[in-house]
Design an enzyme around this catalytic site. Structure first.
Site, PDB file in Angstrom:
ATOM      1  N   LYS A 183       0.868  -1.166   0.000  1.00 50.56           N
ATOM      2  CA  LYS A 183       0.000   0.000   0.000  1.00 50.56           C
ATOM      3  C   LYS A 183       0.912   1.225   0.000  1.00 50.56           C
ATOM      4  CE  LYS A 183      -1.859   2.988   1.927  1.00 50.56           C
ATOM      5  NZ  LYS A 183      -1.781   4.473   1.610  1.00 50.56           N
ATOM      6  N   GLU A 259       9.202   2.103  11.016  1.00 47.18           N
ATOM      7  CA  GLU A 259      10.245   3.120  10.826  1.00 47.18           C
ATOM      8  C   GLU A 259       9.516   4.446  10.775  1.00 47.18           C
ATOM      9  OE1 GLU A 259      12.143   5.882   9.527  1.00 47.18           O
ATOM     10  OE2 GLU A 259      12.614   4.897   7.628  1.00 47.18           O
ATOM     11  N   CYS A 294      13.105  11.254   6.436  1.00 41.33           N
ATOM     12  CA  CYS A 294      12.956  10.911   7.849  1.00 41.33           C
ATOM     13  C   CYS A 294      14.223  11.192   8.644  1.00 41.33           C
ATOM     14  CB  CYS A 294      12.532   9.458   8.003  1.00 41.33           C
ATOM     15  SG  CYS A 294      13.667   8.272   7.255  1.00 41.33           S
ATOM     16  N   GLU A 392       8.919  17.246  14.517  1.00 43.07           N
ATOM     17  CA  GLU A 392       9.438  16.893  13.195  1.00 43.07           C
ATOM     18  C   GLU A 392       8.713  17.753  12.164  1.00 43.07           C
ATOM     19  OE1 GLU A 392      10.377  12.958  10.513  1.00 43.07           O
ATOM     20  OE2 GLU A 392       8.437  13.075  11.520  1.00 43.07           O
TER      21      GLU A 392
END
Length: 497
Positions: A183, A259, A294, A392
């Site tokens: 997905k 992750e 990331c 973040e």
């Protein structure tokens, strides 16, 4: 190679189920080009019925083709052939990647697509290289440990580096003997749809690998909850990861690997080798892919003795980046993936300002040819509770803090939430090793930044940056489970022995 005209690229459409493209049964889903906001295609989401068809087909194909129980070298041969086809179609795949994502075509061509091919090849070579064990026992027993696939693996991949991060899940899961449902992000499905088609051309059994296009709350949730899905691998935000973990726990107690987010420090000591080169790396660490990575190095922690001079070097480099569409060869500051993400970046920068931070460079959002951009931004005078330092941002925003001694540097490098990566720059090997051991993060780079073409070292985070590893042998082993087989020898066999 030259820049390309985006309107000339023929794009896949629909989900890829049972070896064919299928128009989903869900809601309409427009896929846009971030570089100019144009709609490049209208998909329909994969519905719950589409998910069920894909998962059941995957499970049946795996059994019928003996994908997990047959010759592992067959699996390896298919993946290696698949790698060759990806290399053959590198230019087309790079253009697909650039169309719907924030990946500049030059990076997609030179790095992303070649790494996809290498991942297929690397894990194809792992297929028969992880044997079981025979354990030491008394002579009246035999104890064996075998490793087998989970069955059907669900891989959920992000939009920021679409093909590479999807392949890092798909390749090892297939090599380990699983069927796979991918997905991808609904924003960036194109390259993996074509790569799935190449898998069939390479000899992958039809139905063993499907790509479902749809949003997380609909298509993704239906897939996580499907009773035949045995394992879930996710890369994305920490909040979404928590929701997936909850669904997996409540619908079969399925193991997951995650992750998740990051807020990585780049710690620069005054004795760092070649501050000019280090400035290049720090600037790259926050501006590459417009900070939409990331492990972006978004916190600069620099020794006070060199701070003013060093920050000036970083600002100089960031002011030299060239914004532009992903299909232009010279672009090195691509667009923000969507207006929604640009809104979020802008809001966090403004929160940082309101919290007392000083904007040293950048800080502006702008529109170029219909695309959303954010100027590389440097913020200083940040308190530890400033949102620009804690959150973040997932944009090209660098927060700067200074230190005087090693202990203070380590205290600043520690983040209360995230622990994905960190970089340390120093000539002192003792300081480097002690620093690497002190920082609570899954990957530490010393006098460097980023993975490059490294496939062998595992990658994953600590704290709320996740658990489980992608890449390396660890990224293969997680797609297998161990089974202990205990044999108790009969009396006659004991006497014969």
């Amino acid at each position: 190679m030259s820049s390309f005209a985006p309107d000339t690229i023929d794009c896949p459409s629909g989900s890829f189920i049972a070896g064919r493209f299928v128009r989903g049964g869900g809601d309409e889903l427009p896929v846009e080009r971030p570089s100019d906001g144009a709609v490049l295609g209208i998909f329909r989401e994969a519905s719950e019925a589409d998910v069920d068809e894909a998962v059941r087909c995957a499970a049946e194909t795996r059994r019928a083709e003996r994908w997990g129980s047959g010759d592992p070298r067959r699996r390896g041969a298919v993946l290696r052939r698949w790698a060759e086809l990806v290399e053959r179609d590198r230019e087309y795949l790079a253009r697909l990647e650039a169309l719907c994502s924030s990946r500049p075509v030059t990076e997609a061509r030179q790095r992303d697509i070649p790494v996809v091919a290498e991942l297929l090849r690397y894990y194809g070579e792992c297929a028969d290289k992880c044997p079981g064990e025979v354990l030491a026992t008394s002579h009246d027993a035999l104890n064996m440990v075998e490793h087998e696939a989970w069955g059907v693996v669900l891989a959920i991949s992000p939009w920021n580096v679409p093909a590479l991060l999807a392949a890092a899940k798909v390749a090892p899961a297939l090599a380990a003997g699983n069927a796979v449902i991918l997905k991808p992000s609904e924003l960036t499905p194109l390259s993996m749809l074509r790569i799935a088609e190449l898998g069939v051309e390479a000899g992958l059994p039809r139905g063993l690998f499907s790509v479902l296009v749809g949003r997380g709350p609909t298509t993704g949730r239906a897939a996580v909850r499907h009773p035949l899905v045995g394992y879930v691998s996710f890369t994305g935000s920490t909040a979404t990861g928590a929701a997936i973990m909850s669904d997996a726990a409540h619908h079969g107690m399925k193991p997951v690997s995650m992750e998740l987010g990051g807020k990585s420090p780049q710690v620069v000591f005054a004795d760092a080798p070649d501050l000019e080169k280090v400035a290049d790396l720090v600037a790259l660490g926050v501006s590459r892919n417009a900070g939409q990575i990331c492990f972006a190095g978004t916190r600069l922690i620099v020794e006070e003795a060199v701070a003013e001079r060093f920050v000036g070097k970083v600002v100089e480099r960031l002011r030299g980046v060239r914004p532009g569409p992903t299909w232009r060869e010279e672009t090195d500051l691509p667009p923000i993936i969507s207006k929604r993400q640009a809104d979020r970046i802008e809001a966090l920068v403004e929160s940082g300002r309101a919290g007392g931070a000083k904007v040293v460079a950048g800080g502006e959002r702008f529109v170029l040819d219909g695309g959303q951009y954010f100027a590389p931004t440097v913020m200083a005078e940040l308190g530890s509770d400033n949102p620009a330092l804690r959150e973040e941002i997932f944009g090209p925003v660098l927060g700067v803090q200074t230190f005087r001694g090693f202990d203070e540097a380590m205290r600043l490098a520690d983040h209360p939430v995230y622990g994905l990566t960190a970089s340390l720059y120093t000539r002192d090997i003792d300081k480097a090793i002690h620093g690497a051991r002190a920082i609570e993060a899954g990957t530490i780079w010393i006098n460097g930044y980023g993975r490059g073409a490294d496939l062998g070292s595992p990658f994953g985070g600590f704290k709320q940056s996740g658990f489980g590893k992608d890449f390396g042998i660890d990224g293969f082993k997680k797609y297998r489970r161990s089974k202990s087989i205990n044999v108790f020898l009969t009396e006659a066999e004991r006497e014969a022995a």
